[in-house]
Design a protein around this motif. Structure first.
Motif, mmCIF file in Angstrom:
data_model
loop_
_atom_site.group_PDB
_atom_site.id
_atom_site.type_symbol
_atom_site.label_atom_id
_atom_site.label_comp_id
_atom_site.label_asym_id
_atom_site.label_seq_id
_atom_site.Cartn_x
_atom_site.Cartn_y
_atom_site.Cartn_z
ATOM 1 N N LEU A 48 -7.042 29.016 50.463
ATOM 2 C CA LEU A 48 -7.015 28.864 51.917
ATOM 3 C C LEU A 48 -6.577 30.134 52.635
ATOM 4 C CD1 LEU A 48 -5.375 25.316 52.041
ATOM 5 C CD2 LEU A 48 -7.769 25.851 52.536
ATOM 6 N N GLY A 49 -6.132 31.129 51.863
ATOM 7 C CA GLY A 49 -5.677 32.361 52.477
ATOM 8 C C GLY A 49 -4.347 32.233 53.182
ATOM 9 N N LEU A 50 -3.525 31.301 52.708
ATOM 10 C CA LEU A 50 -2.225 31.070 53.330
ATOM 11 C C LEU A 50 -1.152 31.901 52.628
ATOM 12 C CD1 LEU A 50 -2.370 27.192 53.804
ATOM 13 C CD2 LEU A 50 -2.279 28.895 55.635
ATOM 14 N N THR A 51 -0.349 32.590 53.411
ATOM 15 C CA THR A 51 0.792 33.331 52.877
ATOM 16 C C THR A 51 2.055 32.812 53.542
ATOM 17 O OG1 THR A 51 0.537 35.049 54.564
ATOM 18 C CG2 THR A 51 -0.591 35.396 52.460
ATOM 19 N N SER A 52 3.163 32.904 52.849
ATOM 20 C CA SER A 52 4.449 32.419 53.372
ATOM 21 C C SER A 52 4.351 30.958 53.783
ATOM 22 C CB SER A 52 4.903 33.278 54.567
ATOM 23 O OG SER A 52 4.995 34.638 54.205
ATOM 24 N N HIS A 53 3.582 30.215 53.023
ATOM 25 C CA HIS A 53 3.399 28.791 53.325
ATOM 26 C C HIS A 53 3.778 27.951 52.115
ATOM 27 C CE1 HIS A 53 1.644 25.048 54.810
ATOM 28 N NE2 HIS A 53 0.937 24.954 53.695
ATOM 29 N N ILE A 54 4.491 26.883 52.333
ATOM 30 C CA ILE A 54 4.811 25.923 51.278
ATOM 31 C C ILE A 54 3.794 24.785 51.375
ATOM 32 C CG2 ILE A 54 6.550 24.372 50.307
ATOM 33 C CD1 ILE A 54 8.686 26.107 51.633
ATOM 34 N N TYR A 55 2.893 24.733 50.419
ATOM 35 C CA TYR A 55 1.818 23.738 50.435
ATOM 36 C C TYR A 55 2.402 22.348 50.206
ATOM 37 C CZ TYR A 55 -2.819 21.732 49.430
ATOM 38 O OH TYR A 55 -3.972 20.978 49.453
ATOM 39 N N PHE A 56 2.012 21.382 51.037
ATOM 40 C CA PHE A 56 2.570 20.033 50.937
ATOM 41 C C PHE A 56 1.514 19.021 50.513
ATOM 42 C CE2 PHE A 56 1.211 20.500 55.392
ATOM 43 C CZ PHE A 56 0.461 19.350 55.590
ATOM 44 N N ASN A 57 1.987 17.917 49.971
ATOM 45 C CA ASN A 57 1.128 16.783 49.627
ATOM 46 C C ASN A 57 1.065 15.852 50.832
ATOM 47 O OD1 ASN A 57 0.881 13.808 48.557
ATOM 48 N ND2 ASN A 57 0.005 15.107 46.961
ATOM 49 N N ALA A 58 -0.136 15.409 51.181
ATOM 50 C CA ALA A 58 -0.329 14.618 52.403
ATOM 51 C C ALA A 58 -0.193 13.119 52.180
ATOM 52 C CB ALA A 58 -1.700 14.924 53.003
ATOM 53 N N GLY A 59 0.305 12.707 51.003
ATOM 54 C CA GLY A 59 0.445 11.277 50.729
ATOM 55 C C GLY A 59 1.523 10.598 51.535
ATOM 56 N N VAL A 60 2.545 11.353 51.919
ATOM 57 C CA VAL A 60 3.616 10.847 52.784
ATOM 58 C C VAL A 60 3.766 11.816 53.945
ATOM 59 C CG1 VAL A 60 6.073 10.297 52.992
ATOM 60 C CG2 VAL A 60 4.841 9.724 50.890
ATOM 61 N N LEU A 61 3.535 11.332 55.145
ATOM 62 C CA LEU A 61 3.666 12.159 56.339
ATOM 63 C C LEU A 61 4.488 11.433 57.396
ATOM 64 C CD1 LEU A 61 -0.053 13.323 56.847
ATOM 65 C CD2 LEU A 61 1.792 14.630 55.767
ATOM 66 N N LEU A 62 5.452 12.119 57.929
ATOM 67 C CA LEU A 62 6.114 11.660 59.151
ATOM 68 C C LEU A 62 5.485 12.462 60.279
ATOM 69 C CD1 LEU A 62 8.185 10.531 61.128
ATOM 70 C CD2 LEU A 62 9.882 12.087 60.153
ATOM 71 N N ILE A 63 4.851 11.772 61.224
ATOM 72 C CA ILE A 63 4.087 12.441 62.274
ATOM 73 C C ILE A 63 4.750 12.243 63.629
ATOM 74 C CG2 ILE A 63 1.855 12.606 63.441
ATOM 75 C CD1 ILE A 63 0.578 11.404 60.919
ATOM 76 N N ASP A 64 5.016 13.355 64.304
ATOM 77 C CA ASP A 64 5.441 13.298 65.704
ATOM 78 C C ASP A 64 4.168 13.108 66.531
ATOM 79 O OD1 ASP A 64 5.986 14.134 68.432
ATOM 80 O OD2 ASP A 64 7.906 14.906 67.690
ATOM 81 N N ILE A 65 3.966 11.912 66.988
ATOM 82 C CA ILE A 65 2.695 11.552 67.632
ATOM 83 C C ILE A 65 2.459 12.350 68.913
ATOM 84 C CG2 ILE A 65 1.468 9.674 68.795
ATOM 85 C CD1 ILE A 65 2.758 7.772 66.757
ATOM 86 N N GLN A 66 3.493 12.499 69.710
ATOM 87 C CA GLN A 66 3.318 13.189 70.990
ATOM 88 C C GLN A 66 2.959 14.660 70.786
ATOM 89 O OE1 GLN A 66 3.128 11.350 73.754
ATOM 90 N NE2 GLN A 66 3.496 9.645 72.335
ATOM 91 N N LYS A 67 3.588 15.323 69.831
ATOM 92 C CA LYS A 67 3.264 16.730 69.550
ATOM 93 C C LYS A 67 1.865 16.849 68.945
ATOM 94 C CE LYS A 67 8.029 18.111 68.575
ATOM 95 N NZ LYS A 67 8.944 18.503 67.484
ATOM 96 N N TRP A 68 1.542 15.931 68.035
ATOM 97 C CA TRP A 68 0.217 15.943 67.393
ATOM 98 C C TRP A 68 -0.882 15.920 68.454
ATOM 99 C CZ3 TRP A 68 -1.308 15.419 62.061
ATOM 100 C CH2 TRP A 68 -2.652 15.097 61.862
ATOM 101 N N ASN A 69 -0.749 15.024 69.398
ATOM 102 C CA ASN A 69 -1.773 14.885 70.426
ATOM 103 C C ASN A 69 -1.709 16.011 71.468
ATOM 104 O OD1 ASN A 69 -2.848 12.573 69.239
ATOM 105 N ND2 ASN A 69 -1.469 11.208 70.350
ATOM 106 N N LYS A 70 -0.502 16.462 71.789
ATOM 107 C CA LYS A 70 -0.351 17.547 72.759
ATOM 108 C C LYS A 70 -1.039 18.814 72.272
ATOM 109 C CE LYS A 70 3.144 20.447 75.004
ATOM 110 N NZ LYS A 70 4.600 20.726 75.155
#
Length: 330
Positions: free
Chosen positions: A165-187
């Motif tokens: 993905l060409g990502l540097t300084s990134h900690i790759y996460f597993n998407a099986g468990v996500l806590l989502i801030d709904i307002q920020k996601w949509n904003k």
């Protein structure tokens, strides 16, 4: 322009909560084939968090009448709310998919759109069990710079995917468990950014939605300890872990799954985890369901091999011939 109302064909509410204060909202994205494990996951949350008020949101395609009745019974038996959103997958057909990642894997993208009036929601893969009290997870708050919270993936997966993905300084996460801030996601219009990136570079995303989430949300992630998304088959699983209640959410990331035909003889299955799934499924209306026959001919070969290693030679031969026949037909 994506129109959410065009994707939701029908909404069904099974409401059995006595009050609506301090509700924990949890979402799943599945098709009809994953109803039994989704229900078992729900059961595990209810059994290990008896004082928590749950509202479960199930985004699903191809739901049949029997499964609807079962979900209603499940909601009644545990005194919870279950809302089912029957999804038309027409929009999602333009996105890449694989046998291990069917189109409903993208449903997590629209969960914050559906629940736009809430502050946060937990997205959980249907192959996850809650093994202990999850209050610590439910009480997690995100800082001002984070849109989601997630658990880092394995070192091997992280290196491979970050490189691709060409990502540097990134900690790759597993998407099986996500806590989502709904307002920020949509904003920040995360849904449209995800879809555009996938459509522009479909071959780039081997892990499909998970890769896209990592790419778009990099530097906007609050990282959780692995006890909240503990990978069966990749991390140790023994009596000490069970005795010390070190795992809150157990994720069956490998194949076969606990409801599959080959589970009991698989290297993924051991004396500590073999009956975990079934012990919870027995509390659901799906308790009498039979093991799922392998969907791919390669799984038949693996099953035959595992049977052989356990001394079931005639049965192994039977499934090896089944594998050869399925391979020829393929």
């Amino acid at each position: 322009m994506y129109q959410l109302e065009n994707s939701i064909k029908n909404t069904i509410h099974y409401s059995f909560l006595s009050s609506t204060d301090n509700i924990v909202h949890i979402g799943y994205g599945i098709d009809n084939n994953y109803c039994r494990c989704c229900a078992t996951s729900i059961c595990s949350f209810c059994k290990n968090n008896p004082k928590t008020k749950f509202q479960f949101h199930i985004m699903i395609s191809n739901l049949d009448i029997k499964q609807k009745q079962y979900f209603q019974t499940l909601a009644k038996n545990f005194s919870i709310n279950i809302t089912i959103y029957e999804i038309d997958i027409s929009f999602f057909k333009q996105l890449p998919s694989r046998l291990a990642f069917p189109l409903p894997t993208y449903f997590r993208f629209i969960l914050p759109l559906i629940l736009k009036d809430l502050n946060k929601v937990f997205y959980i893969d249907a192959d996850i069990l809650c093994l202990n009290n999850a209050t610590e997870l439910f009480n997690t708050n995100l800082d001002s710079s984070s849109i989601i919270a997630a658990v880092p993936d394995t070192i091997e997966t992280a290196f491979s995917r970050n490189t691709s993905l060409g990502l540097t300084s990134h900690i790759y996460f597993n998407a099986g468990v996500l806590l989502i801030d709904i307002q920020k996601w949509n904003k920040f219009n995360i849904f449209n950014k995800l879809i555009k990136e996938i459509l522009d570079n479909p071959k780039k995303f081997y892990m499909l939605d998970q890769d896209a989430l990592n790419l778009i949300l990099t530097q906007k992630i609050h990282y959780l300890p692995k006890k909240f998304n503990y990978f069966n088959g990749f991390y140790p699983w023994n009596k000490d872990i069970i005795a010390n209640k070190e795992v809150i959410l157990l994720h069956f990331t490998s194949s076969p799954k606990p409801w599959d035909l080959g589970w009991n003889v698989s290297p993924m299955s051991n004396e500590y985890n073999r009956n975990l799934y079934k012990n919870y499924e027995n509390y659901t209306p799906w308790k009498d369901s039979l093991p799922v026959y392998p969907k791919h001919y390669r799984r038949l070969r693996i099953y035959a091999k595992d049977l052989y290693h356990h001394g079931y030679y005639l049965k192994s031969l039977k499934y090896y011939f089944a594998y050869l026949l399925a391979k020829i037909k393929k």
